[in-house]
Design a protein around this motif. Structure first.
Motif, PDB file in Angstrom:
ATOM      1  N   HIS A   1       0.935  -1.220  -0.092  1.00  0.00           N
ATOM      2  CA  HIS A   1      -0.044   0.121  -0.081  1.00  0.00           C
ATOM      3  C   HIS A   1       0.881   1.180  -0.002  1.00  0.00           C
ATOM      4  CE1 HIS A   1      -3.090  -2.641   0.490  1.00  0.00           C
ATOM      5  NE2 HIS A   1      -3.264  -2.590   1.699  1.00  0.00           N
ATOM      6  N   VAL A   2       2.001   1.258   0.971  1.00  0.00           N
ATOM      7  CA  VAL A   2       2.901   2.489   0.805  1.00  0.00           C
ATOM      8  C   VAL A   2       3.504   2.454  -0.547  1.00  0.00           C
ATOM      9  CG1 VAL A   2       4.892   3.216   1.829  1.00  0.00           C
ATOM     10  CG2 VAL A   2       3.211   1.971   3.275  1.00  0.00           C
ATOM     11  N   ASP A   3       3.941   1.453  -1.171  1.00  0.00           N
ATOM     12  CA  ASP A   3       4.453   1.511  -2.481  1.00  0.00           C
ATOM     13  C   ASP A   3       3.611   2.376  -3.679  1.00  0.00           C
ATOM     14  OD1 ASP A   3       7.035   0.639  -1.802  1.00  0.00           O
ATOM     15  OD2 ASP A   3       6.457  -1.481  -2.475  1.00  0.00           O
ATOM     16  N   LYS A   4       2.210   1.770  -3.546  1.00  0.00           N
ATOM     17  CA  LYS A   4       1.247   2.468  -4.445  1.00  0.00           C
ATOM     18  C   LYS A   4       1.000   3.980  -3.987  1.00  0.00           C
ATOM     19  CE  LYS A   4      -0.849  -1.761  -5.395  1.00  0.00           C
ATOM     20  NZ  LYS A   4      -2.151  -2.778  -4.949  1.00  0.00           N
ATOM     21  N   ALA A   5       1.140   4.466  -2.873  1.00  0.00           N
ATOM     22  CA  ALA A   5       1.037   5.896  -2.294  1.00  0.00           C
ATOM     23  C   ALA A   5       2.423   6.440  -2.986  1.00  0.00           C
ATOM     24  CB  ALA A   5       0.845   5.853  -0.741  1.00  0.00           C
ATOM     25  N   LYS A   6       3.440   5.845  -2.555  1.00  0.00           N
ATOM     26  CA  LYS A   6       4.766   6.417  -3.221  1.00  0.00           C
ATOM     27  C   LYS A   6       4.704   7.157  -4.578  1.00  0.00           C
ATOM     28  CE  LYS A   6       8.238   4.589   0.039  1.00  0.00           C
ATOM     29  NZ  LYS A   6       9.169   3.637   0.088  1.00  0.00           N
ATOM     30  N   LYS A   7       4.221   6.115  -5.529  1.00  0.00           N
ATOM     31  CA  LYS A   7       3.989   6.393  -6.789  1.00  0.00           C
ATOM     32  C   LYS A   7       3.260   7.638  -7.043  1.00  0.00           C
ATOM     33  CE  LYS A   7       4.913   1.680  -8.259  1.00  0.00           C
ATOM     34  NZ  LYS A   7       4.457   0.441  -8.723  1.00  0.00           N
ATOM     35  N   LEU A   8       2.007   7.562  -6.315  1.00  0.00           N
ATOM     36  CA  LEU A   8       0.990   8.909  -6.343  1.00  0.00           C
ATOM     37  C   LEU A   8       1.915  10.181  -5.987  1.00  0.00           C
ATOM     38  CD1 LEU A   8      -2.286   7.534  -5.333  1.00  0.00           C
ATOM     39  CD2 LEU A   8      -1.620   8.122  -7.696  1.00  0.00           C
ATOM     40  N   ILE A   9       2.463  10.121  -4.842  1.00  0.00           N
ATOM     41  CA  ILE A   9       3.287  11.099  -4.238  1.00  0.00           C
ATOM     42  C   ILE A   9       4.251  11.801  -5.303  1.00  0.00           C
ATOM     43  CG2 ILE A   9       4.781  12.059  -2.637  1.00  0.00           C
ATOM     44  CD1 ILE A   9       3.062  10.077  -0.717  1.00  0.00           C
ATOM     45  N   GLY A  10       5.125  10.882  -5.949  1.00  0.00           N
ATOM     46  CA  GLY A  10       6.136  11.257  -6.833  1.00  0.00           C
ATOM     47  C   GLY A  10       5.339  12.098  -8.030  1.00  0.00           C
ATOM     48  N   ALA A  11       4.059  11.727  -8.440  1.00  0.00           N
ATOM     49  CA  ALA A  11       3.506  12.359  -9.654  1.00  0.00           C
ATOM     50  C   ALA A  11       2.990  13.676  -9.306  1.00  0.00           C
ATOM     51  CB  ALA A  11       2.430  11.480 -10.085  1.00  0.00           C
ATOM     52  N   LEU A  12       2.970  14.050  -7.922  1.00  0.00           N
ATOM     53  CA  LEU A  12       2.533  15.596  -7.357  1.00  0.00           C
ATOM     54  C   LEU A  12       3.664  16.539  -7.876  1.00  0.00           C
ATOM     55  CD1 LEU A  12       1.114  14.657  -3.832  1.00  0.00           C
ATOM     56  CD2 LEU A  12      -0.254  15.167  -5.867  1.00  0.00           C
TER      57      LEU A  12
END
Length: 92
Positions: A67-78
């Motif tokens: 779940h954290v990995d999926k969130a990290k990908k989204l955060i990186g796109a911000l």
């Protein structure tokens, strides 16, 4: 077609959130997935965080890290800035 697909994912997430509170509590990763696919980043990150916390509380560490990995990908796109920084702190 992509816009329609994003719209459908957002509608699914909103129906789940408004009509099925037990799903919100027991399966936040489901809402996170639909908000991610809908490109509703803020809500997706909120639910990924809940999902990671819930998994960690159950000692399901591999699931929590997923779940954290999926969130990290989204955060990186911000866009770089305060919002990205705040989310990074929330997950690290």
């Amino acid at each position: 077609m992509k816009a329609k697909k994003r719209e459908l994912h957002q509608r699914i997430a909103e129906v789940l959130a408004s009509r099925f509170p037990e799903v919100v509590q027991t399966e936040p990763e489901l809402l996170a997935h639909h908000y991610t696919e809908a490109s509703v980043v803020e809500r997706a990150l909120t639910y990924w965080r809940r999902a990671a916390e819930r998994a960690a509380a159950r000692m399901a560490h591999a699931e929590a890290l997923g779940h954290v990995d999926k969130a990290k990908k989204l955060i990186g796109a911000l866009s770089a800035g305060n919002e990205q920084d705040e989310w990074e702190l929330a997950f690290w």
